[in-house]
Design an enzyme around this catalytic site. Structure first.
Site, PDB file in Angstrom:
ATOM      1  N   TYR A 177       0.898  -1.147   0.000  1.00  0.00           N
ATOM      2  CA  TYR A 177       0.000   0.000   0.000  1.00  0.00           C
ATOM      3  C   TYR A 177       0.937   1.198   0.000  1.00  0.00           C
ATOM      4  CZ  TYR A 177      -4.023  -2.855   1.560  1.00  0.00           C
ATOM      5  OH  TYR A 177      -5.041  -3.757   1.673  1.00  0.00           O
ATOM      6  N   ASP A 205      -7.593  -1.806  -5.339  1.00  0.00           N
ATOM      7  CA  ASP A 205      -9.052  -1.880  -5.161  1.00  0.00           C
ATOM      8  C   ASP A 205      -9.533  -1.128  -3.927  1.00  0.00           C
ATOM      9  OD1 ASP A 205      -8.390  -3.427  -2.938  1.00  0.00           O
ATOM     10  OD2 ASP A 205      -8.948  -5.320  -3.868  1.00  0.00           O
ATOM     11  N   HIS A 273     -10.862  -8.187  -3.033  1.00  0.00           N
ATOM     12  CA  HIS A 273     -10.287  -8.067  -1.692  1.00  0.00           C
ATOM     13  C   HIS A 273     -11.013  -8.992  -0.701  1.00  0.00           C
ATOM     14  CE1 HIS A 273      -7.451  -4.961   0.152  1.00  0.00           C
ATOM     15  NE2 HIS A 273      -7.787  -5.668   1.208  1.00  0.00           N
TER      16      HIS A 273
HETATM   17  C1  FMN Z   1      -7.369 -10.899   7.163  1.00  0.00           C
HETATM   18  C2  FMN Z   1      -7.185 -10.393   5.776  1.00  0.00           C
HETATM   19  C3  FMN Z   1      -6.266  -9.376   5.551  1.00  0.00           C
HETATM   20  C4  FMN Z   1      -6.059  -8.901   4.254  1.00  0.00           C
HETATM   21  N1  FMN Z   1      -5.091  -7.962   4.044  1.00  0.00           N
HETATM   22  C5  FMN Z   1      -4.808  -7.594   2.768  1.00  0.00           C
HETATM   23  C6  FMN Z   1      -3.717  -6.727   2.517  1.00  0.00           C
HETATM   24  O1  FMN Z   1      -2.996  -6.302   3.426  1.00  0.00           O
HETATM   25  N2  FMN Z   1      -3.473  -6.372   1.227  1.00  0.00           N
HETATM   26  C7  FMN Z   1      -4.239  -6.836   0.197  1.00  0.00           C
HETATM   27  O2  FMN Z   1      -3.981  -6.509  -0.954  1.00  0.00           O
HETATM   28  N3  FMN Z   1      -5.266  -7.676   0.422  1.00  0.00           N
HETATM   29  C8  FMN Z   1      -5.557  -8.071   1.669  1.00  0.00           C
HETATM   30  N4  FMN Z   1      -6.567  -8.961   1.881  1.00  0.00           N
HETATM   31  C9  FMN Z   1      -7.275  -9.562   0.732  1.00  0.00           C
HETATM   32  C10 FMN Z   1      -6.555 -10.824   0.261  1.00  0.00           C
HETATM   33  O3  FMN Z   1      -5.355 -10.514  -0.392  1.00  0.00           O
HETATM   34  C11 FMN Z   1      -7.401 -11.625  -0.742  1.00  0.00           C
HETATM   35  O4  FMN Z   1      -7.740 -10.798  -1.825  1.00  0.00           O
HETATM   36  C12 FMN Z   1      -8.662 -12.244  -0.143  1.00  0.00           C
HETATM   37  O5  FMN Z   1      -8.424 -12.695   1.164  1.00  0.00           O
HETATM   38  C13 FMN Z   1      -9.137 -13.388  -1.021  1.00  0.00           C
HETATM   39  O6  FMN Z   1     -10.323 -13.921  -0.552  1.00  0.00           O
HETATM   40  P1  FMN Z   1     -10.413 -15.235   0.374  1.00  0.00           P
HETATM   41  O7  FMN Z   1     -10.017 -14.803   1.739  1.00  0.00           O
HETATM   42  O8  FMN Z   1     -11.842 -15.626   0.280  1.00  0.00           O
HETATM   43  O9  FMN Z   1      -9.490 -16.269  -0.196  1.00  0.00           O
HETATM   44  C14 FMN Z   1      -6.813  -9.433   3.180  1.00  0.00           C
HETATM   45  C15 FMN Z   1      -7.738 -10.442   3.428  1.00  0.00           C
HETATM   46  C16 FMN Z   1      -7.927 -10.924   4.701  1.00  0.00           C
HETATM   47  C17 FMN Z   1      -8.898 -12.050   4.913  1.00  0.00           C
END
Ligand code: FMN
Ligand code: NAG
Ligand code: NAG
Ligand code: NAG
Ligand code: NAG
Ligand code: NAG
Ligand code: NAG
Length: 386
Positions: A177, A205, A273
């Protein structure tokens, strides 16, 4: 009167249950571990949804809520999970699948991995395990899958990269980020290069805060809550600051996929996300289908990755069938990290086994040649008894 109305309502609800944790007998089998508050042994878990069950039982409520939550009414969170069931497979039979296993390993931006799936970047690994992201980086090494550490990790970026078992051999892509200060960004990019990451994953996003009702109740909102400037101009300025490819994460329309090709990116990452950012945003399966219908060449022009709601081997296969190169999983690996590296590696092995056997049952001789003909892309209303 009142009771029969309630009965009627519960029948209607029962006709369309949301199965956050599908009922496959886990409560019956593992109730004893809830009663005595012990972690069930890894070999008692049979699939990726089981790790969420363990998370719900063993993490405290606020930590579990941070992982579990989605934006607003969580319609996108639910849709990410449910969308895969709306498209039926078209299994072919009497096919020679004896060489299938050799076709499971793949390349991501030219780097070799044992499977076409990876660990998506997720903040705050420390909520599941005091060792934070160390279990994720070591588990990924053990199963030879790609891990993309989040910039908002619990462990420092130095600690995460230093935990690679073979040090510089393990390929990592670093998620970022940006705080808007170009000097900070330049320093960050230098550090990422020095540590040896092979690509930068730029999350696009979330220029705004995620409206997360469930999380707000437990004061565990999003890690990234400022309005941030994200434009293609900035993308190019950033590309000038590093020799690493920058992969935009969070593409959600065919227009933006096409624009990314025009702007010269090497890869894009379809994602909403995990349904955490803007509610009613599409699942990446729906976005991949939109790209396939309107501009399928994109899958050949650049590498396309996708994540959101992937829990089963068949979910992976449906995304690959449309031309997606590799599929990310966030929450399942975050929950698996309750067990540390061993749990993360176990989750990866479970999914590899499912991908292999589901592809065999689907009659795919070569996973590299899976195509859209293996799925009926006419959406089925699975809840309506069609
Ligand atoms: C606890 C958590 C923290 C996340 N933190 C980030 C992050 O720091 N940066 C980011 O690009 N996406 C983040 N995401 C989104 C994940 O990269 C990913 O797109 C998403 O978890 C995919 O869906 P799923 O959990 O159903 O597999 C986060 C998701 C979760 C569950
Ligand atoms: C907890 O319960 C499980 C399931 O009944 C049992 O296998 C395990 O040995 C118990 N653990 C402890 C520490 O009592
Ligand atoms: C990837 O695997 C291929 C074929 O197995 C091999 O030729 C190539 O050298 C490997 N590339 C790297 C970077 O290890
Ligand atoms: C919940 O667990 C996390 C991670 O272990 C910890 O940081 C936090 O303080 C705990 N919160 C509560 C309310 O116990
Ligand atoms: C890299 O680390 C893994 C896991 O620790 C190990 O199995 C493998 O043999 C190592 N590879 C090399 C080349 O050292
Ligand atoms: C960035 O660094 C340059 C020189 O290193 C300095 O002149 C400039 O003021 C810095 N900008 C900010 C916003 O800190
Ligand atoms: C990138 O760097 C090149 C060469 O230094 C320069 O011509 C170009 O304007 C820069 N582009 C951006 C968007 O900063």
């Amino acid at each position: 009167m009142r009771y029969s109305l309630l009965g009627f309502i519960s029948c209607v609800l029962a006709a369309r249950p949301f199965l956050n944790e599908p009922d496959t007998g886990i409560d019956d089998q593992l109730a004893g571990f809830v009663a005595n508050d012990t972690l069930p042994p890894l070999d008692s878990l049979v699939g990726l949804p089981d790790f969420q069950w363990v998370g719900r039982q063993h993490m405290n409520t606020s930590a579990y809520t941070y992982y579990r939550n989605g934006a607003a009414g969580e319609w996108s969170y639910r849709n990410n999970l449910e969308v895969f069931a709306r498209y039926r497979l078209r299994p072919r039979v009497l096919r020679d699948i004896t060489n299938l296993e050799a076709t499971i390993p793949t390349t991501i931006l030219g780097y070799n991995f044992s499977a076409p799936f990876f660990i998506s970047p997720c903040a705050r690994g420390g909520y599941a395990n005091p060792d934070g992201e160390l279990g994720l980086v070591k588990g990924a090494a053990e199963s030879n899958i790609l891990y993309m550490p989040s910039l908002y990790s619990s462990k420092s970026i130095e600690e995460i990269y230093a935990a690679r078992p073979n040090n510089s051999e393990q390929v990592l892509f670093q998620q970022v980020y940006l705080d808007g200060d170009m000097n900070d960004t330049q320093n960050l990019f230098r550090q990422i290069e020095t540590l040896g990451a092979k690509a930068i994953v730029m999350t696009v996003d979330s220029p705004g805060d995620g409206i997360r009702h469930r999380a707000a109740r437990y004061s565990v909102g999003s890690a990234n809550s400022e309005l941030s400037l994200l434009t293609w101009d900035l993308y190019h300025q950033l590309s000038n600051m590093t020799s690493l490819p920058i992969i935009p994460k969070g593409i959600q329309t065919v227009e933006d996929a096409r624009e990314a090709v025009t702007q010269g990116v090497k890869a894009i990452f379809l994602s909403n996300h995990g349904g955490r950012q803007v509610d009613t945003s599409p699942s990446s399966l729906e976005v991949a289908l939109e790209i396939y219908n309107e501009d399928p060449e994109i899958f050949k022009q650049i590498e396309v990755y996708a994540d959101g709601g992937v829990r089963y081997g068949t979910d992976v296969l449906k995304l690959l069938a449309l031309g997606v190169k590799a599929v990310g999983l966030g929450r399942p690996f975050m929950y698996a990290n309750i067990y540390g590296a061993e749990g993360v590696a176990r989750a990866a092995e479970m999914l590899k086994y499912e991908v292999l056997n589901d592809a065999a049952n689907l009659g795919v001789p070569d996973l590299k040649k899976i195509g859209p003909q293996y799925v009926n892309w006419k959406s089925a209303d699975v809840w309506g008894g069609s």
